[in-house]
Design an enzyme around this catalytic site. Structure first.
Site, short mmCIF file in Angstrom:
data_model
loop_
_atom_site.label_atom_id
_atom_site.label_comp_id
_atom_site.label_asym_id
_atom_site.label_seq_id
_atom_site.Cartn_x
_atom_site.Cartn_y
_atom_site.Cartn_z
CB THR A 32 40.11 39.68 45.39
OG1 THR A 32 39.08 39.24 44.50
CG2 THR A 32 40.98 38.50 45.82
NE ARG A 65 39.38 46.92 42.66
CZ ARG A 65 39.48 46.28 43.82
NH1 ARG A 65 38.59 46.50 44.78
NH2 ARG A 65 40.44 45.41 44.03
CB CYS A 67 39.47 40.20 36.63
SG CYS A 67 41.01 39.28 36.47
CB CYS A 70 39.61 37.20 32.65
SG CYS A 70 38.51 37.79 33.97
#
Length: 351
Positions: A32, A65, A67, A70
């Protein structure tokens, strides 16, 4: 420093959403391009798609990058109730002579607090409180107060103890700082700790975080160059710098236009000019800097020039990392380097 356990142990902590490694390990997900806290509520990635790092700065340097669930860039101190409560207590009583007994009286274990503050701020709570008291003494001198007034303002019972603490921090006894010096030092509070700026009427000569080991030597060298004509106060370049620092930490602008006085060899100045060409939100290795100035084999000399920079943030030596993406040395502390890179992520996105 905290040594990370093996990746299998950390992956199990990720599956369990265990808080055991909060503030000590982050997970980078290759599928991701995102990095997270181990406690992130997002669906768990496959084992082969993750690796772990000891700081958000390392994750950012590798191109991951943050999240949005969180928020791994949020200051860990904000989620530590013990740290938060002590910072609030310090704000209420900045002139108090804090001790470990005070920490215990507030219901905290001194050794736990010591580790937590060193992890978040690079210094203990007592160091932070002592620095805050000295800031008040510095402000008193800047307003034209006598040394004895500054000593009392800083909460020191002993004149010798105040002079020693002041000289230990800045390398110059308080009585040697004049109010009308050709160079004037000012104390600037920032979200990452206090800084000292030294300006002449026309240019900024120094900007360093208080507590940097080289600060004493740099101030003494400036004082010697000015034949002792250094004092406390502010000039126009310092006022301009304060405005630019406020904009920088507010996420509004990373453009520093304060005129600079550069104290270094022609080679050092060439390196510093190249540092200023690194856009905020980007990093370079020492090798890349050396190649950019046409000296591909001068990596060690480039590193020395980087370390000799005495204009922190304005000349962004914090944007230099290891060739392998690792966080390398920084005079203001690696924790600050990490935070500065995190601040600049927003500027990279804007660009």
């Amino acid at each position: 420093m905290f040594d990370l356990p093996d990746d299998d142990t950390l992956y199990q902590a990720l599956l369990d959403r265990s808080p055991a490694y909060e503030g000590q390990a982050w997970v980078c997900v290759s599928s991701t391009g995102i990095f997270c806290r181990l406690t992130c509520p997002a669906p768990k990635p496959k084992r082969q798609n993750v690796h772990f790092r000891a700081s958000p700065g390392e994750c950012l340097a590798e191109g991951f990058r943050a999240c949005k669930r969180c928020h791994p860039l949020q200051a860990a101190a904000e989620s530590d109730p013990a740290v938060t409560s002590l910072l609030q207590a310090l704000e209420k009583r900045p002139d108090h002579r804090w001790s470990e007994a005070d920490i215990q009286a507030l219901g905290h274990d001194p050794s736990t607090i010591r580790r937590a503050f060193r992890r978040q701020f690079g210094m203990t709570f007592l160091d932070l409180a002592r620095q805050r008291r000295l800031r008040h003494g510095f402000a008193s001198l800047a307003e034209g107060g006598k040394v004895i007034d500054a000593q009392l303002e800083a909460g020191f019972d002993s004149p010798s103890a105040f002079r020693a603490a002041f000289a230990r921090l800045l390398g110059i006894p308080p009585a040697d700082l004049k109010g009308d010096g050709a160079l004037r030092a000012d104390w600037i509070a920032t979200p990452l700790g206090d800084m000292v700026a030294v300006s002449s009427a026309h240019a900024l000569h120094l900007l360093e975080f208080v507590g940097r080991q080289a600060l004493q030597r740099e101030l003494q060298r400036l004082a010697k160059g000015a034949k002792g004509d250094i004092g406390i106060g502010t000039f126009a370049p310092t006022e301009q710098l304060k405005s630019e620092l406020s904009a920088y930490f507010a996420g509004a602008s990373a453009d520093f236009q304060t005129p600079l006085a550069l104290h270094g060899t022609p080679f050092y100045r060439q390196v510093w000019a190249e540092l200023q060409r690194i856009p905020p939100g980007e990093t370079r290795s020492y090798g890349e800097l050396a190649r950019a100035i046409g000296r591909p084999t001068a990596m060690r000399a480039v590193a020395q020039a980087n370390g000799a920079n005495q204009l922190a943030l304005v000349i962004p030596c914090h944007r230099v990392i290891g060739a392998d993406g690792s966080m390398t040395g920084y005079g203001g502390g690696l924790w600050r380097k990490q935070k500065l890179l995190e601040v600049e992520v927003g500027y990279r996105r804007s660009a």
